[in-house]
Design a protein around this motif. Structure first.
Motif, PDB file in Angstrom:
ATOM      1  N   THR A 195       0.869  -1.184   0.000  1.00 15.03           N
ATOM      2  CA  THR A 195       0.000   0.000   0.000  1.00 15.03           C
ATOM      3  C   THR A 195       0.901   1.228   0.000  1.00 15.03           C
ATOM      4  O   THR A 195       2.107   1.137   0.270  1.00 15.03           O
ATOM      5  CB  THR A 195      -0.893   0.035   1.254  1.00 15.03           C
ATOM      6  OG1 THR A 195      -0.049   0.168   2.410  1.00 15.03           O
ATOM      7  CG2 THR A 195      -1.750  -1.225   1.378  1.00 15.03           C
ATOM      8  N   LEU A 196       0.305   2.372  -0.254  1.00 11.52           N
ATOM      9  CA  LEU A 196       1.072   3.617  -0.233  1.00 11.52           C
ATOM     10  C   LEU A 196       1.715   3.837   1.136  1.00 11.52           C
ATOM     11  O   LEU A 196       2.882   4.233   1.228  1.00 11.52           O
ATOM     12  CB  LEU A 196       0.158   4.799  -0.584  1.00 11.52           C
ATOM     13  CG  LEU A 196      -0.356   4.841  -2.024  1.00 11.52           C
ATOM     14  CD1 LEU A 196      -1.467   5.877  -2.158  1.00 11.52           C
ATOM     15  CD2 LEU A 196       0.759   5.136  -2.992  1.00 11.52           C
ATOM     16  N   GLN A 205      -0.250   5.074  -6.624  1.00  8.14           N
ATOM     17  CA  GLN A 205      -0.966   6.349  -6.653  1.00  8.14           C
ATOM     18  C   GLN A 205      -1.741   6.495  -7.963  1.00  8.14           C
ATOM     19  O   GLN A 205      -2.903   6.904  -7.965  1.00  8.14           O
ATOM     20  CB  GLN A 205       0.031   7.500  -6.489  1.00  8.14           C
ATOM     21  CG  GLN A 205      -0.628   8.846  -6.343  1.00  8.14           C
ATOM     22  CD  GLN A 205       0.401   9.954  -6.185  1.00  8.14           C
ATOM     23  OE1 GLN A 205       1.491   9.886  -6.748  1.00  8.14           O
ATOM     24  NE2 GLN A 205       0.052  10.976  -5.420  1.00  8.14           N
ATOM     25  N   LYS A 216      -4.744   4.122  -7.949  1.00  8.08           N
ATOM     26  CA  LYS A 216      -5.795   4.636  -7.065  1.00  8.08           C
ATOM     27  C   LYS A 216      -6.550   5.773  -7.757  1.00  8.08           C
ATOM     28  O   LYS A 216      -7.775   5.843  -7.708  1.00  8.08           O
ATOM     29  CB  LYS A 216      -5.157   5.120  -5.762  1.00  8.08           C
ATOM     30  CG  LYS A 216      -6.132   5.422  -4.672  1.00  8.08           C
ATOM     31  CD  LYS A 216      -5.369   5.744  -3.382  1.00  8.08           C
ATOM     32  CE  LYS A 216      -6.316   6.029  -2.238  1.00  8.08           C
ATOM     33  NZ  LYS A 216      -5.609   6.340  -0.998  1.00  8.08           N
ATOM     34  N   SER A 217      -5.812   6.637  -8.428  1.00  9.15           N
ATOM     35  CA  SER A 217      -6.424   7.755  -9.138  1.00  9.15           C
ATOM     36  C   SER A 217      -7.288   7.265 -10.300  1.00  9.15           C
ATOM     37  O   SER A 217      -8.393   7.766 -10.523  1.00  9.15           O
ATOM     38  CB  SER A 217      -5.339   8.705  -9.646  1.00  9.15           C
ATOM     39  OG  SER A 217      -5.905   9.761 -10.380  1.00  9.15           O
ATOM     40  N   GLU A 246      -8.269  13.390  -6.050  1.00  6.01           N
ATOM     41  CA  GLU A 246      -8.059  13.865  -4.683  1.00  6.01           C
ATOM     42  C   GLU A 246      -6.560  13.934  -4.406  1.00  6.01           C
ATOM     43  O   GLU A 246      -5.787  13.162  -4.945  1.00  6.01           O
ATOM     44  CB  GLU A 246      -8.693  12.895  -3.680  1.00  6.01           C
ATOM     45  CG  GLU A 246     -10.193  12.903  -3.664  1.00  6.01           C
ATOM     46  CD  GLU A 246     -10.745  11.943  -2.614  1.00  6.01           C
ATOM     47  OE1 GLU A 246     -10.065  11.718  -1.585  1.00  6.01           O
ATOM     48  OE2 GLU A 246     -11.842  11.432  -2.840  1.00  6.01           O
ATOM     49  N   THR A 247      -6.192  14.841  -3.540  1.00  2.00           N
ATOM     50  CA  THR A 247      -4.793  14.926  -3.130  1.00  2.00           C
ATOM     51  C   THR A 247      -4.503  13.742  -2.211  1.00  2.00           C
ATOM     52  O   THR A 247      -5.249  13.483  -1.262  1.00  2.00           O
ATOM     53  CB  THR A 247      -4.534  16.244  -2.372  1.00  2.00           C
ATOM     54  OG1 THR A 247      -5.004  17.328  -3.177  1.00  2.00           O
ATOM     55  CG2 THR A 247      -3.070  16.426  -2.082  1.00  2.00           C
ATOM     56  N   GLU A 248      -3.428  13.054  -2.521  1.00  3.59           N
ATOM     57  CA  GLU A 248      -3.044  11.879  -1.743  1.00  3.59           C
ATOM     58  C   GLU A 248      -2.390  12.342  -0.437  1.00  3.59           C
ATOM     59  O   GLU A 248      -1.380  13.047  -0.464  1.00  3.59           O
ATOM     60  CB  GLU A 248      -2.073  11.010  -2.553  1.00  3.59           C
ATOM     61  CG  GLU A 248      -1.680   9.731  -1.896  1.00  3.59           C
ATOM     62  CD  GLU A 248      -2.866   8.861  -1.533  1.00  3.59           C
ATOM     63  OE1 GLU A 248      -2.919   8.449  -0.360  1.00  3.59           O
ATOM     64  OE2 GLU A 248      -3.728   8.606  -2.385  1.00  3.59           O
ATOM     65  N   THR A 259      -0.609  10.807   1.745  1.00  2.00           N
ATOM     66  CA  THR A 259       0.742  10.287   1.998  1.00  2.00           C
ATOM     67  C   THR A 259       1.777  10.880   1.052  1.00  2.00           C
ATOM     68  O   THR A 259       2.974  10.690   1.263  1.00  2.00           O
ATOM     69  CB  THR A 259       0.759   8.754   1.852  1.00  2.00           C
ATOM     70  OG1 THR A 259       0.276   8.409   0.555  1.00  2.00           O
ATOM     71  CG2 THR A 259      -0.040   8.070   2.918  1.00  2.00           C
ATOM     72  N   GLU A 260       1.341  11.627   0.036  1.00  3.33           N
ATOM     73  CA  GLU A 260       2.292  12.139  -0.961  1.00  3.33           C
ATOM     74  C   GLU A 260       3.284  13.135  -0.357  1.00  3.33           C
ATOM     75  O   GLU A 260       4.484  13.081  -0.658  1.00  3.33           O
ATOM     76  CB  GLU A 260       1.553  12.784  -2.131  1.00  3.33           C
ATOM     77  CG  GLU A 260       2.493  13.174  -3.254  1.00  3.33           C
ATOM     78  CD  GLU A 260       1.783  13.632  -4.510  1.00  3.33           C
ATOM     79  OE1 GLU A 260       2.472  13.788  -5.519  1.00  3.33           O
ATOM     80  OE2 GLU A 260       0.551  13.844  -4.482  1.00  3.33           O
TER      81      GLU A 260
END
Length: 196
Positions: free
Chosen positions: A39-40, A73, A76-77, A97-99, A101-102
Motif C-alpha cells: 500500500t502507499l 498512486q 488509485k487515481s 483527490e490529493t493523496e 501520503t504524498e
C-alpha cells in the motif's frame, strides 16, 4: 543367438514422458506485474526505515519503492476516475483527490536524496585525498631525486597543476596536506636555485 540380439533387453519398457508445467497466460503475468502487493502507507513506512537506518546503499530498493509508490498512486487515481465516470460524471470534470501520503513520501525522499548526496560528496573527497597523497609521494620523490632539475622541472609543474585541479578533500586533512605540499614545493625550488 546373434550378437545384436544379446545387447537388447528381454523386455522393453516404455520411456517416461516428462510432465509439463502449465504455461502462464497473459492474464496471469499481467496480474503479477501490474498489482503491487504494497500500500502507499507501507511504501512510505519502508522508506522511513531506510532513511532512519541510513541504509542508503541499496539504490535499487529505493528506486523500486519510488516506482511502486507512483504506480499505486496512479492506480488509485484511475480507480477513482472510473468510479466517478461510472456514477455518471464526465471524464473532463474529474479532479483527483490529493493523496495524504504524498507530502510525507516527498519529504522522506528529499531526506534520502540529501543523505545520498552528502555520502557521495564524502566519498569523492576521500578519492581526492588519495589522489593528492599520490601527488605528494611523487613530489617527494622528485625533491629527493639526483637527476638534473631541468629534466624533472616540467614533471614537477605538471604535478602542481594536477594538485590544483583536484577538488575538495576532507576538512580534517586540509591543513596537514597543504603544509606538506608547501614543504615539497619549497624544497624543489631551493634545489632548482642550487643547481642554477
Amino acid at each position: 543367438m546373434e550378437v545384436n540380439e544379446t545387447n537388447r533387453p528381454l523386455t522393453e519398457t516404455p520411456m517416461e514422458q516428462p510432465i509439463e508445467a502449465p504455461v502462464p497466460t497473459v492474464e496471469d503475468t499481467e496480474k503479477e506485474t501490474s498489482a503491487p502487493k504494497q500500500t502507499l502507507e507501507e511504501v512510505v513506512q519502508r522508506l522511513k526505515e531506510i532513511n532512519e537506518k541510513n541504509d542508503l546503499t541499496n539504490k535499487q530498493e529505493i528506486d523500486s519503492l519510488k516506482q511502486t509508490f507512483y504506480k499505486l498512486q496512479k492506480a488509485k487515481s484511475e480507480a477513482a476516475r472510473k468510479a466517478f465516470i461510472d456514477e455518471g460524471g464526465k471524464a473532463e470534470d474529474f479532479t483527483p483527490e490529493t493523496e495524504p501520503t504524498e507530502e510525507e513520501f516527498k519529504a522522506v525522499m528529499n531526506a534520502i536524496k540529501e543523505k545520498r548526496n552528502a555520502l557521495a560528496a564524502a566519498q569523492e573527497q576521500e578519492e581526492n585525498l588519495t589522489k593528492k597523497l599520490g601527488i605528494l609521494e611523487r613530489m617527494k620523490f622528485l625533491t629527493e631525486s639526483q637527476e638534473d632539475t631541468n629534466k624533472i622541472y616540467d614533471e614537477f609543474k605538471k604535478l602542481q597543476q594536477e594538485w590544483n585541479e583536484i577538488g575538495q578533500i576532507p576538512v580534517a586533512k586540509v591543513n596537514e596536506l597543504w603544509k606538506t605540499y608547501q614543504l615539497y614545493t619549497e624544497k624543489f625550488y631551493d634545489m632548482v636555485k642550487l643547481n642554477n
